[in-house]
Design an enzyme around this catalytic site. Sequence first.
Site, PDB file in Angstrom:
ATOM      1  N   LEU A  33      -4.000  31.657  16.070  1.00  0.00           N
ATOM      2  CA  LEU A  33      -4.669  32.935  15.791  1.00  0.00           C
ATOM      3  C   LEU A  33      -4.631  33.299  14.310  1.00  0.00           C
ATOM      4  CD1 LEU A  33      -3.492  35.091  18.878  1.00  0.00           C
ATOM      5  CD2 LEU A  33      -5.591  33.747  18.665  1.00  0.00           C
ATOM      6  N   ASN A  35      -6.873  32.611  12.207  1.00  0.00           N
ATOM      7  CA  ASN A  35      -8.216  33.004  11.753  1.00  0.00           C
ATOM      8  C   ASN A  35      -9.081  33.368  12.958  1.00  0.00           C
ATOM      9  OD1 ASN A  35     -10.280  33.447   9.898  1.00  0.00           O
ATOM     10  ND2 ASN A  35     -10.965  31.321   9.946  1.00  0.00           N
ATOM     11  N   SER A 125     -17.083  17.055   8.857  1.00  0.00           N
ATOM     12  CA  SER A 125     -18.040  17.895   8.132  1.00  0.00           C
ATOM     13  C   SER A 125     -18.959  17.025   7.287  1.00  0.00           C
ATOM     14  CB  SER A 125     -17.255  18.842   7.221  1.00  0.00           C
ATOM     15  OG  SER A 125     -18.109  19.436   6.280  1.00  0.00           O
ATOM     16  N   TYR A 150     -10.318  20.995   0.709  1.00  0.00           N
ATOM     17  CA  TYR A 150     -10.789  21.101   2.103  1.00  0.00           C
ATOM     18  C   TYR A 150     -11.590  19.856   2.488  1.00  0.00           C
ATOM     19  CZ  TYR A 150     -14.166  22.042   5.742  1.00  0.00           C
ATOM     20  OH  TYR A 150     -14.963  21.908   6.841  1.00  0.00           O
ATOM     21  N   LYS A 154     -10.945  16.462   5.291  1.00  0.00           N
ATOM     22  CA  LYS A 154     -11.838  15.878   6.305  1.00  0.00           C
ATOM     23  C   LYS A 154     -11.980  14.373   6.085  1.00  0.00           C
ATOM     24  CE  LYS A 154     -12.538  19.660   8.537  1.00  0.00           C
ATOM     25  NZ  LYS A 154     -11.883  19.852   9.839  1.00  0.00           N
ATOM     26  N   PHE A 179     -23.091  19.982  10.033  1.00  0.00           N
ATOM     27  CA  PHE A 179     -23.791  20.529   8.883  1.00  0.00           C
ATOM     28  C   PHE A 179     -23.450  22.029   8.852  1.00  0.00           C
ATOM     29  CE2 PHE A 179     -25.891  17.015   6.765  1.00  0.00           C
ATOM     30  CZ  PHE A 179     -25.350  16.012   7.542  1.00  0.00           C
ATOM     31  N   VAL A 218     -27.336  35.831  -4.017  1.00  0.00           N
ATOM     32  CA  VAL A 218     -27.876  34.484  -3.795  1.00  0.00           C
ATOM     33  C   VAL A 218     -27.424  33.632  -4.970  1.00  0.00           C
ATOM     34  CG1 VAL A 218     -29.989  33.102  -3.640  1.00  0.00           C
ATOM     35  CG2 VAL A 218     -29.854  35.334  -2.485  1.00  0.00           C
ATOM     36  N   PHE A 219     -26.654  32.591  -4.653  1.00  0.00           N
ATOM     37  CA  PHE A 219     -26.012  31.813  -5.724  1.00  0.00           C
ATOM     38  C   PHE A 219     -26.960  30.762  -6.309  1.00  0.00           C
ATOM     39  CE2 PHE A 219     -22.080  32.893  -3.093  1.00  0.00           C
ATOM     40  CZ  PHE A 219     -21.697  33.937  -3.928  1.00  0.00           C
ATOM     41  N   ARG A 232     -29.690  23.659   2.844  1.00  0.00           N
ATOM     42  CA  ARG A 232     -28.712  23.199   3.832  1.00  0.00           C
ATOM     43  C   ARG A 232     -29.418  22.977   5.165  1.00  0.00           C
ATOM     44  NH1 ARG A 232     -26.449  23.224  -0.219  1.00  0.00           N
ATOM     45  NH2 ARG A 232     -24.428  24.090  -0.838  1.00  0.00           N
ATOM     46  N   ASP A 299     -20.916  24.102  -5.328  1.00  0.00           N
ATOM     47  CA  ASP A 299     -21.995  23.966  -4.338  1.00  0.00           C
ATOM     48  C   ASP A 299     -22.829  22.724  -4.620  1.00  0.00           C
ATOM     49  OD1 ASP A 299     -21.597  26.086  -2.645  1.00  0.00           O
ATOM     50  OD2 ASP A 299     -23.078  27.406  -3.583  1.00  0.00           O
TER      51      ASP A 299
HETATM   52  N1  UFG Z   1     -24.755  31.390  -0.348  1.00  0.00           N
HETATM   53  C1  UFG Z   1     -25.244  32.436  -1.093  1.00  0.00           C
HETATM   54  N2  UFG Z   1     -24.606  33.648  -1.019  1.00  0.00           N
HETATM   55  C2  UFG Z   1     -23.489  33.833  -0.270  1.00  0.00           C
HETATM   56  C3  UFG Z   1     -22.984  32.750   0.497  1.00  0.00           C
HETATM   57  C4  UFG Z   1     -23.651  31.535   0.416  1.00  0.00           C
HETATM   58  O1  UFG Z   1     -26.250  32.304  -1.794  1.00  0.00           O
HETATM   59  O2  UFG Z   1     -22.936  34.936  -0.271  1.00  0.00           O
HETATM   60  C5  UFG Z   1     -25.453  30.100  -0.408  1.00  0.00           C
HETATM   61  C6  UFG Z   1     -24.575  28.980  -0.928  1.00  0.00           C
HETATM   62  O3  UFG Z   1     -24.600  28.944  -2.330  1.00  0.00           O
HETATM   63  C7  UFG Z   1     -25.190  27.762  -0.264  1.00  0.00           C
HETATM   64  C8  UFG Z   1     -25.713  28.314   1.070  1.00  0.00           C
HETATM   65  O4  UFG Z   1     -25.806  29.725   0.900  1.00  0.00           O
HETATM   66  O5  UFG Z   1     -26.284  27.327  -1.014  1.00  0.00           O
HETATM   67  C9  UFG Z   1     -24.790  28.019   2.229  1.00  0.00           C
HETATM   68  O6  UFG Z   1     -23.491  28.438   1.877  1.00  0.00           O
HETATM   69  P1  UFG Z   1     -22.305  28.551   2.946  1.00  0.00           P
HETATM   70  O7  UFG Z   1     -21.107  29.059   2.228  1.00  0.00           O
HETATM   71  O8  UFG Z   1     -22.762  29.293   4.153  1.00  0.00           O
HETATM   72  O9  UFG Z   1     -22.100  27.047   3.399  1.00  0.00           O
HETATM   73  P2  UFG Z   1     -21.725  25.760   2.540  1.00  0.00           P
HETATM   74  O10 UFG Z   1     -22.870  24.840   2.663  1.00  0.00           O
HETATM   75  O11 UFG Z   1     -21.265  26.071   1.194  1.00  0.00           O
HETATM   76  O12 UFG Z   1     -20.414  25.292   3.295  1.00  0.00           O
HETATM   77  C10 UFG Z   1     -20.491  24.817   4.588  1.00  0.00           C
HETATM   78  C11 UFG Z   1     -19.186  25.041   5.340  1.00  0.00           C
HETATM   79  C12 UFG Z   1     -18.098  24.192   4.787  1.00  0.00           C
HETATM   80  C13 UFG Z   1     -18.540  22.775   4.616  1.00  0.00           C
HETATM   81  C14 UFG Z   1     -19.814  22.703   3.837  1.00  0.00           C
HETATM   82  C15 UFG Z   1     -20.320  21.310   3.718  1.00  0.00           C
HETATM   83  O13 UFG Z   1     -18.821  26.398   5.288  1.00  0.00           O
HETATM   84  O14 UFG Z   1     -17.021  24.233   5.680  1.00  0.00           O
HETATM   85  O15 UFG Z   1     -20.783  23.460   4.493  1.00  0.00           O
HETATM   86  O16 UFG Z   1     -21.439  21.271   2.876  1.00  0.00           O
HETATM   87  F1  UFG Z   1     -17.639  22.027   3.980  1.00  0.00           F
END
Ligand code: UFG
Length: 344
Positions: A33, A35, A125, A150, A154, A179, A218-219, A232, A299
């Site tokens: 628990l 998370n 992953s 992390y 994996k 994914f 948006v990053f 993604r 990223d």
């Molecule tokens: N993003 C934003 N704003 C936010 C959050 C995310 O623009 O507040 C963007 C990120 O830059 C990225 C996309 O949305 O381009 C997806 O981001 P996530 O954080 O949702 O997911 P990630 O692809 O970074 O990470 C996920 C899982 C990880 C795993 C990874 C593998 O959370 O556990 O995919 O690529 F390792």
Amino acid sequence: MKILVTGGTGFIGSHTVVELQAIGSEVIIVDNLSNSNIAVLDNIEKISGIRPGFEQFDLADQALTANFFERNHGISGIIHFAAYKAVGESVDKPLHYYRNNLVSLMNILDGMLTHGITNVVFSSSCTVYGQPDELPVSEQSPIKPAFSPYGNTKQIAEEILHDTLHAYPQLRAIALRYFNPIGAHPSALIGELPLGIPNNLVPFITQTAIGKRQQLRVFGNDYNTPDGTAIRDYIHVVDLAKAHVVAINRMINQNMKKPLEMFNLGTGTGLSVLDVIKSFEKVSGQKLNYVIVDRRPGDVEKVWADTSFANNELGWKAKSTTDEMMLSAWNWEKALAVNEKSNS
Ligand code: UFG
């Protein structure tokens, strides 16, 4: 059949428990628990009518894990979700990640060997591919140096499975390379429950829309993609959960082609951050408050899956559309808000 689901009160774990119960499996969950929330058990029971078995302890504790296996007999297979998963946090607390994610896997493998349990499905992953040279990325694509501790856990976990299966040919394992899982159960009784500020895109979108967060950042919009935002492969958590049921059945029915198999679990379609926002705005009927900011360090630019191996070998395919995924995530956020209001 009796299945041990570690991390079974978490996001993907809880959805998988429900799908296992739907095919008549008896499920026992182990979760510390760290998370997740114990109330997830009630909600699983509301969906399926069956309360899964549950024990709360840390699988990184060797003695407690050994003791669990001493007391629980007749386990046909294990689905091992329990792990830490925040990429950024892993950079700050690498030992935390290596210890938790790797020691728990080793303790489980020890328990399997001691008690004659042969089947394990492991949560891997797409992070193991890093930024692939070619897209879509297939299971044969090279494993690239990990972007984070992390991601490294994996990769190392897959190596631990490889070496352990080599030494003990009675064992079998399937590593499922996820994914980007999003969405929630159609009942809106279970879904993603981020602790604190969400790291992931979709919970951040829904929390912004409900008013818990002020604005989505948006990053980056200077990536080499059609609209400049990162791409993604987003997959509905229920589709993902169903793949675990297929994988565990494949092992138990001895249909595997090799002792260790890896499968990509995605839809095969890449979506940009702006595509996801557009879908959210469409299904929710609201405008999202967002701003473009700099890229997030670490990223990758774009990644999506070649799903043909999983589709052909497992006879499984992700079915949900982007709009269905976003609508389920939104319904879940709204249900959470109703619950929070009635509890306050
Ligand atoms: N993003 C934003 N704003 C936010 C959050 C995310 O623009 O507040 C963007 C990120 O830059 C990225 C996309 O949305 O381009 C997806 O981001 P996530 O954080 O949702 O997911 P990630 O692809 O970074 O990470 C996920 C899982 C990880 C795993 C990874 C593998 O959370 O556990 O995919 O690529 F390792």
